[in-house]
Design a protein around this motif. Structure first.
Motif, mmCIF file in Angstrom:
data_model
loop_
_atom_site.group_PDB
_atom_site.id
_atom_site.type_symbol
_atom_site.label_atom_id
_atom_site.label_comp_id
_atom_site.label_asym_id
_atom_site.label_seq_id
_atom_site.Cartn_x
_atom_site.Cartn_y
_atom_site.Cartn_z
ATOM 1 N N LEU A 152 77.514 -104.874 39.467
ATOM 2 C CA LEU A 152 77.647 -104.777 38.004
ATOM 3 C C LEU A 152 77.155 -103.324 37.845
ATOM 4 N N LEU A 153 78.031 -102.596 37.160
ATOM 5 C CA LEU A 153 78.017 -101.120 36.807
ATOM 6 C C LEU A 153 77.298 -100.943 35.315
ATOM 7 N N ARG A 154 77.676 -101.557 34.574
ATOM 8 C CA ARG A 154 76.968 -101.239 33.191
ATOM 9 C C ARG A 154 77.004 -102.666 32.412
ATOM 10 N N PHE A 155 76.021 -102.768 31.308
ATOM 11 C CA PHE A 155 76.021 -104.167 30.840
ATOM 12 C C PHE A 155 75.611 -103.538 29.224
ATOM 13 N N TRP A 156 76.530 -104.105 28.414
ATOM 14 C CA TRP A 156 75.972 -104.020 27.057
ATOM 15 C C TRP A 156 75.639 -105.194 26.343
ATOM 16 N N GLU A 157 74.593 -105.321 25.197
ATOM 17 C CA GLU A 157 74.772 -106.546 24.258
ATOM 18 C C GLU A 157 74.975 -105.848 23.158
ATOM 19 N N ALA A 158 75.552 -106.634 22.251
ATOM 20 C CA ALA A 158 75.897 -106.295 20.815
ATOM 21 C C ALA A 158 74.978 -107.139 19.979
ATOM 22 N N MET B 174 75.834 -111.165 19.388
ATOM 23 C CA MET B 174 77.011 -111.333 19.258
ATOM 24 C C MET B 174 78.106 -111.329 20.198
ATOM 25 N N SER B 175 77.907 -110.449 21.274
ATOM 26 C CA SER B 175 78.889 -110.342 22.459
ATOM 27 C C SER B 175 78.068 -109.807 23.619
ATOM 28 N N VAL B 176 78.487 -109.697 24.843
ATOM 29 C CA VAL B 176 77.905 -108.977 26.005
ATOM 30 C C VAL B 176 79.208 -108.347 26.543
ATOM 31 N N ASP B 177 79.288 -107.422 27.001
ATOM 32 C CA ASP B 177 80.387 -106.694 27.779
ATOM 33 C C ASP B 177 79.722 -105.964 29.137
ATOM 34 N N MET B 178 80.480 -106.030 29.971
ATOM 35 C CA MET B 178 80.059 -105.618 31.425
ATOM 36 C C MET B 178 81.367 -104.742 31.986
ATOM 37 N N LEU B 179 80.875 -103.708 33.146
ATOM 38 C CA LEU B 179 81.973 -103.226 34.007
ATOM 39 C C LEU B 179 81.440 -103.731 35.311
ATOM 40 N N GLN C 232 86.492 -102.708 47.168
ATOM 41 C CA GLN C 232 87.802 -101.726 47.235
ATOM 42 C C GLN C 232 87.838 -100.732 45.960
ATOM 43 N N SER C 233 86.654 -100.618 45.305
ATOM 44 C CA SER C 233 86.579 -99.850 43.961
ATOM 45 C C SER C 233 87.681 -100.284 42.725
ATOM 46 N N THR C 234 87.746 -101.709 42.706
ATOM 47 C CA THR C 234 88.542 -101.956 41.773
ATOM 48 C C THR C 234 87.795 -102.284 40.654
ATOM 49 N N LEU C 235 87.971 -101.595 39.278
ATOM 50 C CA LEU C 235 87.160 -101.838 38.297
ATOM 51 C C LEU C 235 87.545 -102.831 37.292
ATOM 52 N N ILE C 236 86.811 -103.709 36.622
ATOM 53 C CA ILE C 236 87.365 -104.525 35.610
ATOM 54 C C ILE C 236 86.209 -104.665 34.443
ATOM 55 N N HIS C 237 86.902 -104.765 33.342
ATOM 56 C CA HIS C 237 85.972 -105.072 32.129
ATOM 57 C C HIS C 237 85.845 -106.565 31.877
ATOM 58 N N GLY C 238 84.538 -106.828 31.718
ATOM 59 C CA GLY C 238 84.419 -108.294 31.509
ATOM 60 C C GLY C 238 83.740 -108.641 30.178
ATOM 61 N N PRO C 239 84.433 -108.778 29.212
ATOM 62 C CA PRO C 239 83.944 -108.996 27.756
ATOM 63 C C PRO C 239 83.605 -110.386 27.676
#
Length: 59
Positions: free
Chosen positions: A24-30, A40-45, A50-57
């Motif tokens: 888990l690189l970053r974690f945001w709460e709105a 309201m929502s949570v966003d994660m990077l 293998q350095s595959t990056l995904i945005h997890g809204p």
């Protein structure tokens, strides 16, 4: 007992029971400041080995 896992690039957007190992690189709460600060929502990077990056809204 050895556990196997799937890389992020090999996951598909279907219902499944795959396991993946990631960081888990970053974690945001709105929060809604107009309605008492309710979540309201949570966003994660996320990043796999293998350095595959995904945005997890999540809403």
């Amino acid at each position: 007992m050895s556990s196997s896992y799937v890389l992020l690039a090999n996951l598909r957007a279907v219902r499944c029971s795959n396991t993946t190992e990631l960081r888990l690189l970053r974690f945001w709460e709105a929060h809604n400041v107009r309605k008492g600060g309710g979540l309201m929502s949570v966003d994660m990077l996320l990043l796999d080995e293998q350095s595959t990056l995904i945005h997890g809204p999540s809403t």
